[in-house]
Motif scaffolding. Sequence first.
Motif, PDB file in Angstrom:
ATOM      1  N   GLY A 232      -2.651 -12.208  33.682  1.00 35.48           N
ATOM      2  CA  GLY A 232      -1.605 -12.945  33.857  1.00 35.48           C
ATOM      3  C   GLY A 232      -0.555 -12.220  33.787  1.00 35.48           C
ATOM      4  O   GLY A 232      -0.149 -12.430  34.535  1.00 35.48           O
ATOM      5  N   TYR A 233       0.129 -11.677  32.917  1.00 35.06           N
ATOM      6  CA  TYR A 233       0.826 -10.889  33.048  1.00 35.06           C
ATOM      7  C   TYR A 233       1.513  -9.819  34.307  1.00 35.06           C
ATOM      8  O   TYR A 233       2.662 -10.150  35.067  1.00 35.06           O
ATOM      9  CB  TYR A 233       1.523  -9.544  31.953  1.00 35.06           C
ATOM     10  CG  TYR A 233       2.883  -8.912  31.884  1.00 35.06           C
ATOM     11  CD1 TYR A 233       3.802  -9.263  31.820  1.00 35.06           C
ATOM     12  CD2 TYR A 233       2.304  -7.440  32.132  1.00 35.06           C
ATOM     13  CE1 TYR A 233       5.069  -8.278  31.381  1.00 35.06           C
ATOM     14  CE2 TYR A 233       3.908  -6.753  32.017  1.00 35.06           C
ATOM     15  CZ  TYR A 233       5.000  -7.439  32.159  1.00 35.06           C
ATOM     16  OH  TYR A 233       5.787  -6.565  32.541  1.00 35.06           O
ATOM     17  N   PHE A 234       0.514  -9.006  34.916  1.00 37.16           N
ATOM     18  CA  PHE A 234       0.205  -8.236  35.908  1.00 37.16           C
ATOM     19  C   PHE A 234      -0.093  -9.533  37.317  1.00 37.16           C
ATOM     20  O   PHE A 234       1.011  -8.872  38.277  1.00 37.16           O
ATOM     21  CB  PHE A 234      -0.877  -7.497  36.076  1.00 37.16           C
ATOM     22  CG  PHE A 234      -0.069  -6.184  34.763  1.00 37.16           C
ATOM     23  CD1 PHE A 234       0.648  -5.533  35.451  1.00 37.16           C
ATOM     24  CD2 PHE A 234      -0.788  -5.938  33.974  1.00 37.16           C
ATOM     25  CE1 PHE A 234       1.190  -4.050  34.219  1.00 37.16           C
ATOM     26  CE2 PHE A 234      -0.675  -4.915  33.304  1.00 37.16           C
ATOM     27  CZ  PHE A 234       0.420  -4.091  33.363  1.00 37.16           C
ATOM     28  N   ILE A 235       0.054 -10.425  37.202  1.00 35.71           N
ATOM     29  CA  ILE A 235      -0.133 -11.782  38.281  1.00 35.71           C
ATOM     30  C   ILE A 235       1.220 -12.284  38.510  1.00 35.71           C
ATOM     31  O   ILE A 235       1.243 -11.968  39.270  1.00 35.71           O
ATOM     32  CB  ILE A 235      -1.090 -12.743  37.579  1.00 35.71           C
ATOM     33  CG1 ILE A 235      -2.311 -11.821  38.028  1.00 35.71           C
ATOM     34  CG2 ILE A 235      -0.806 -13.977  38.890  1.00 35.71           C
ATOM     35  CD1 ILE A 235      -4.094 -12.955  37.272  1.00 35.71           C
ATOM     36  N   GLY A 236       1.653 -12.239  37.622  1.00 32.09           N
ATOM     37  CA  GLY A 236       2.946 -12.683  37.619  1.00 32.09           C
ATOM     38  C   GLY A 236       4.061 -11.689  37.968  1.00 32.09           C
ATOM     39  O   GLY A 236       4.997 -12.219  38.876  1.00 32.09           O
ATOM     40  N   GLU A 237       3.922 -10.445  37.470  1.00 28.27           N
ATOM     41  CA  GLU A 237       4.841  -9.013  38.089  1.00 28.27           C
ATOM     42  C   GLU A 237       4.788  -8.781  39.653  1.00 28.27           C
ATOM     43  O   GLU A 237       5.915  -9.036  40.294  1.00 28.27           O
ATOM     44  CB  GLU A 237       4.140  -7.282  37.583  1.00 28.27           C
ATOM     45  CG  GLU A 237       4.559  -7.625  36.149  1.00 28.27           C
ATOM     46  CD  GLU A 237       5.885  -7.679  35.934  1.00 28.27           C
ATOM     47  OE1 GLU A 237       6.643  -6.426  36.021  1.00 28.27           O
ATOM     48  OE2 GLU A 237       6.536  -8.571  35.353  1.00 28.27           O
ATOM     49  N   ALA A 238       3.232  -9.166  39.802  1.00 30.61           N
ATOM     50  CA  ALA A 238       3.405  -9.660  41.643  1.00 30.61           C
ATOM     51  C   ALA A 238       3.437 -10.569  41.950  1.00 30.61           C
ATOM     52  O   ALA A 238       3.980 -10.214  43.491  1.00 30.61           O
ATOM     53  CB  ALA A 238       1.344  -9.544  42.057  1.00 30.61           C
ATOM     54  N   MET A 239       4.155 -11.355  41.656  1.00 34.21           N
ATOM     55  CA  MET A 239       5.183 -12.255  41.637  1.00 34.21           C
ATOM     56  C   MET A 239       6.055 -12.653  41.324  1.00 34.21           C
ATOM     57  O   MET A 239       6.598 -13.483  41.986  1.00 34.21           O
ATOM     58  CB  MET A 239       3.958 -14.170  40.793  1.00 34.21           C
ATOM     59  CG  MET A 239       2.822 -14.182  41.537  1.00 34.21           C
ATOM     60  SD  MET A 239       2.253 -15.843  40.893  1.00 34.21           S
ATOM     61  CE  MET A 239       3.374 -16.955  40.775  1.00 34.21           C
ATOM     62  N   ARG A 240       6.621 -11.867  40.824  1.00 35.76           N
ATOM     63  CA  ARG A 240       8.022 -11.589  41.051  1.00 35.76           C
ATOM     64  C   ARG A 240       8.615 -12.714  40.010  1.00 35.76           C
ATOM     65  O   ARG A 240       9.744 -12.691  40.167  1.00 35.76           O
ATOM     66  CB  ARG A 240       8.781 -10.650  41.439  1.00 35.76           C
ATOM     67  CG  ARG A 240       8.971  -9.569  42.490  1.00 35.76           C
ATOM     68  CD  ARG A 240      10.214  -8.875  42.819  1.00 35.76           C
ATOM     69  NE  ARG A 240      10.401  -9.730  44.094  1.00 35.76           N
ATOM     70  CZ  ARG A 240      11.480 -11.275  44.547  1.00 35.76           C
ATOM     71  NH1 ARG A 240      12.949 -10.700  43.387  1.00 35.76           N
ATOM     72  NH2 ARG A 240      11.846 -11.891  45.740  1.00 35.76           N
TER      73      ARG A 240
END
Length: 565
Positions: A232-240
């Motif tokens: 969930g965290y790295f998905i959110g990072e990819a979306m900024r």
Amino acid sequence: MTTLLETSYDRGATDQPLIEQTIGDFFDAMTARVPENEALVSCHQQLRYTYRDLQRESNRLASALLESGIKPGDRVGIWSHNNAQWLITQLATAKAGIVLVNINPAYRTAELEYALNKVGCKALITMTAFKTSNYLDMLRAVAPEVDGAKPGALKAARLPELKLVVQLSDEDVPGMLRFADLMQRGSADDPRLPQIAATLKATDPINIQFTSGTTGFPKGATLTHRNVLNNGYFIGEAMRLAPQDRLCIPVPLYHCFGMVLGNLACLTHGATIVYPNDAFEPLSVLQAVQQERCTGLHGVPTMFIAELDHPRFKEFDLSTLRTGIMAGSPCPIEVMKRVVSDMHMSEVTIAYGMTETSPVSCQSTTDTPLERRVSTVGKVQPHLEVKIADPDTGAPMPPGATGELCTRGYSVMHGYWGDPEKTAEAIDADSWMHTGDLATMDAEGYVNIVGRIKDMVIRGGENIYPREIEEFLYRHPAVQDVQVVGVPDKKYGEELCAWIVVRPGMQTDEDAIRAFCQGQIAHYKIPKYIRFVDAFPMTVTGKVQKFRIREQMKQDLHLEEDKTA
């Protein structure tokens, strides 16, 4: 300067460390940072929660479950569409060390009985009814004892582990405990919660999701705090994502798309979750984006198509949108272009994954060139490895060559619950998860999914990937949606069949579609069979069930042969 790959193997960045906290600990730390930020807006329930509100309610439910005799490590099922209670249950079970079991609302009695018994659910939180489905009637068909049972003391012959049934509506139902009454049993300051939190590890299983079960019985993919929290965290990072973002989530929560790419991507960044409705309905999505000024929107391609083609689409101001994720099934290039141009989602990303990998292993980012975003699923996620493997040897293929996509790293599931043999079939001795998907990787590491190993069509010795044909047919102005499958053929072994949904107000026929293909694609790639349909058979998570299309065509062709015999 980009380093070119010599083989189809790539490893994600490791500059940001993995999160080694539990979901509860990480959420509490985020609440301390943004206590008054809106955490959840449930439009259809007219409910709003700040991070502090959500923390209080999830603590109360965790306490109430403990008070009801549920212990850390026990399994609790939730059989419901999207609502605030689903998110509260997701957080509460994680805080109490209880394993949340996602039950698909499309399940009927036999599937429900199988799922609850397979993992030994001690409690079930359920909807009462939705549209034409009566969930309590289905439950009573499996466990008639619920009618006369004292809430909290259930003994059902066919569900021997089930002790507690909680229903989400406010009506009084014999034998059922209302969710609101369950909450009354708990305390947000229960001293047991910090005591339990101190004993939990990030590697503890915390969630079970049943795979689609297109062949055989569904398998319970078992995921840990570490699996889903980091994903969930790295998905959110990819979306900024940032605390000021507001993400509209019309995809189902009982699937990884809603629960991880939606809920956890937001909660790991202090952002706001917006549920437009309990189940997908395009108008409510458009209304929620406008009213809540959403900056992000998730969906499978069919959802975006339904929104774009809604007759009232142009009435809505979607200018606040910038990002989101299109995933769940192959993303048609033409649809992606319309999402970018007509829905203002210039930073939309594509994600690829599977339940067994928590789920995302590849994703484009907001600054991936548009041409790459519309034609690939991006690159490998941080702290993961991906290879395109020779299906026979497991060795990485050369760049551009087709093979099976395999992934390895923190996201790979704990295993299939109670099924070590199936686990060993999916995860090899070197810890690679075999996805069953056919893919290519270019020299820069961009991955393209070309189909399922089982979907590949072999016609007269020629390997044909249905995805390629679908992408071509999307260019036809009358084609709104299309699915291509292989059907048995005595002469060639297999022939291609295309099911097509025609755009509203437009017309075409089989001859026109074939004429469109003539001279543009190889003759053996032109579908022999073309059917015009209103919709495709789908799972409720929006995945097209190609096997049902194949079965229907086999039946139809057999009937046609009988008629002419």
